[in-house]
Design an enzyme around this catalytic site. Structure first.
Site, mmCIF file in Angstrom:
data_model
loop_
_atom_site.group_PDB
_atom_site.id
_atom_site.type_symbol
_atom_site.label_atom_id
_atom_site.label_comp_id
_atom_site.label_asym_id
_atom_site.label_seq_id
_atom_site.Cartn_x
_atom_site.Cartn_y
_atom_site.Cartn_z
ATOM 1 N N LYS A 231 57.202 44.976 50.111
ATOM 2 C CA LYS A 231 57.178 46.114 49.173
ATOM 3 C C LYS A 231 57.274 47.423 49.947
ATOM 4 O O LYS A 231 57.023 47.468 51.164
ATOM 5 C CB LYS A 231 55.902 46.118 48.319
ATOM 6 C CG LYS A 231 54.573 46.148 49.100
ATOM 7 C CD LYS A 231 54.066 47.519 49.488
ATOM 8 C CE LYS A 231 52.789 47.455 50.331
ATOM 9 N NZ LYS A 231 52.583 48.542 51.235
ATOM 10 N N ASP B 261 46.274 44.493 48.541
ATOM 11 C CA ASP B 261 47.691 44.405 48.158
ATOM 12 C C ASP B 261 48.062 43.034 47.578
ATOM 13 O O ASP B 261 49.117 42.887 46.966
ATOM 14 C CB ASP B 261 48.594 44.616 49.388
ATOM 15 C CG ASP B 261 48.769 46.087 49.729
ATOM 16 O OD1 ASP B 261 48.321 46.940 48.937
ATOM 17 O OD2 ASP B 261 49.347 46.365 50.794
HETATM 18 O O1 C5P Z 1 42.871 45.566 51.654
HETATM 19 P P1 C5P Z 1 43.112 45.369 53.097
HETATM 20 O O2 C5P Z 1 42.272 44.254 53.678
HETATM 21 O O3 C5P Z 1 44.538 45.245 53.473
HETATM 22 O O4 C5P Z 1 42.611 46.700 53.790
HETATM 23 C C1 C5P Z 1 42.492 46.837 55.194
HETATM 24 C C2 C5P Z 1 41.599 48.027 55.501
HETATM 25 O O5 C5P Z 1 42.184 49.230 55.014
HETATM 26 C C3 C5P Z 1 40.237 47.971 54.830
HETATM 27 O O6 C5P Z 1 39.316 47.246 55.604
HETATM 28 C C4 C5P Z 1 39.863 49.448 54.756
HETATM 29 O O7 C5P Z 1 39.392 49.887 56.011
HETATM 30 C C5 C5P Z 1 41.207 50.124 54.519
HETATM 31 N N1 C5P Z 1 41.440 50.398 53.081
HETATM 32 C C6 C5P Z 1 40.814 51.491 52.492
HETATM 33 N N2 C5P Z 1 41.045 51.752 51.175
HETATM 34 C C7 C5P Z 1 41.878 50.977 50.433
HETATM 35 C C8 C5P Z 1 42.536 49.868 51.029
HETATM 36 C C9 C5P Z 1 42.301 49.627 52.368
HETATM 37 O O8 C5P Z 1 40.052 52.213 53.131
HETATM 38 N N3 C5P Z 1 42.084 51.263 49.149
#
Ligand code: C5P
Length: 304
Positions: A24, A148
């Site tokens: 994406k 995601d």
């Molecule tokens: O959701 P995902 O595991 O891919 O996110 C990785 C990191 O990105 C999270 O641990 C967080 O530190 C940051 N994040 C965030 N706010 C979001 C999505 C991700 O701070 N909405």
């Protein structure tokens, strides 16, 4: 693209599925603020593209993964394997899967490749294990894997709010894009860790993008591109400025970073022009792709 087959409801042994899992881009990504749970509150417009990984899932007793990519861990850290483990636990099934992952989407690139692979495993095992779970129930497992992942269960074009996991499908228009990637990964957590309140915005840019998409005008979409994580990512990778400028100099209508980077993408007038821009930008140190947006599902599968 591959069609969804009707598979027998009672799964037998040694059954196999092949899947494609699209990446994406974020046409708009706004950070609205920081939440009490440590995540950031987002308003983001996500769009599936036709750059896709390929996966084969084969019924097995154990959970195992092999991959074509040296950058992808083939151990329990792998998001596709974690997806299989999480679904096995949630569904209380006593079965495993052998995953073969043919990586085409650059890793840790802001294109959601790992998240799409995880969604593909959830959707594929829902078939292979004969679970027949609705998407809403799979989404509960998906969100434990990454914010995601729920998007990729459906794909297409959607507005993501909350941590990016609350999704509203929105109408769009086909776009031709050029992706530029510097060939080195960038940690999502490291980029979010550099976000300061000065980078927050109010959601207006995501709204402007949804209106531009509804108007079906690539020029308006290009003018509305926005990523509130760019300043944070540029602190780690200053060459992002050069990549974005190179896209525009090569003819893109507009350009922005995708997700937490480092991939930068530009909007072209047509797929033919996207290919021309790609050819102008191709150099040894950057990966470049001309891609089309995909309005249908991010994950497609067939029995093999
Ligand atoms: O959701 P995902 O595991 O891919 O996110 C990785 C990191 O990105 C999270 O641990 C967080 O530190 C940051 N994040 C965030 N706010 C979001 C999505 C991700 O701070 N909405």
């Amino acid at each position: 693209m591959l069609a969804f087959p009707v598979l027998p409801t009672r799964p037998g042994r040694h059954r196999r599925l092949t899947l494609t899992a699209s990446g994406k881009v974020n046409l708009a990504l706004e950070v609205l603020g920081k939440r009490a749970d440590g995540y950031h509150e987002l308003a983001t417009v996500m769009q599936t593209i036709d750059l896709a990984d390929r996966l084969t899932l084969e019924d097995a007793d154990e959970l195992a993964l092999t991959t074509t990519s040296a950058e992808v861990p083939a151990n329990a850290d792998n998001l596709a394997l974690r997806a299989a483990g999480a679904l096995r636990e949630a569904a209380k099934v006593d079965r495993g899967v052998r995953v073969r992952l043919d990586k085409r989407i650059p890793v840790a690139a802001g294109l959601g490749g790992g998240s799409s692979d995880a969604a593909a495993v959830l959707l594929g095992l829902n078939r292979l294990w004969g679970l027949r779970w609705p998407l809403a129930r799979l989404a509960e497992v998906a969100v434990t894997l990454g914010m995601d992942v729920p998007f990729f269960l459906r794909g297409g074009l959607a507005l993501g709010t909350g941590r990016g996991e609350r999704l509203t499908p929105i109408p769009g228009t086909p776009l031709a894009l050029v992706l530029v990637n510097p060939g080195e990964p960038l940690s999502t957590a490291a980029v979010y860790g550099r976000v300061t309140p000065a980078m927050y915005s109010d959601g207006g840019r995501a709204r402007t993008m949804t209106e531009a998409l509804r108007a079906r005008k690539p020029t308006r979409v290009a003018a509305s591109l926005y990523n509130g994580l760019e300043a944070a990512a540029m602190g780690v990778r200053p060459d992002l400025v050069r990549m974005r400028a190179a896209l525009v100099a090569a003819g893109a209508l507009g350009a922005a970073m995708s997700g937490s980077g480092p991939t930068v993408f530009g909007v072209a007038r047509s797929f033919e022009q996207a290919r021309q821009i790609r050819a102008r930008l191709a150099r040894a140190s950057w990966g470049c792709w001309a891609v089309r947006t995909v309005s249908g599902p991010a994950v497609r599968m067939r029995a093999a």
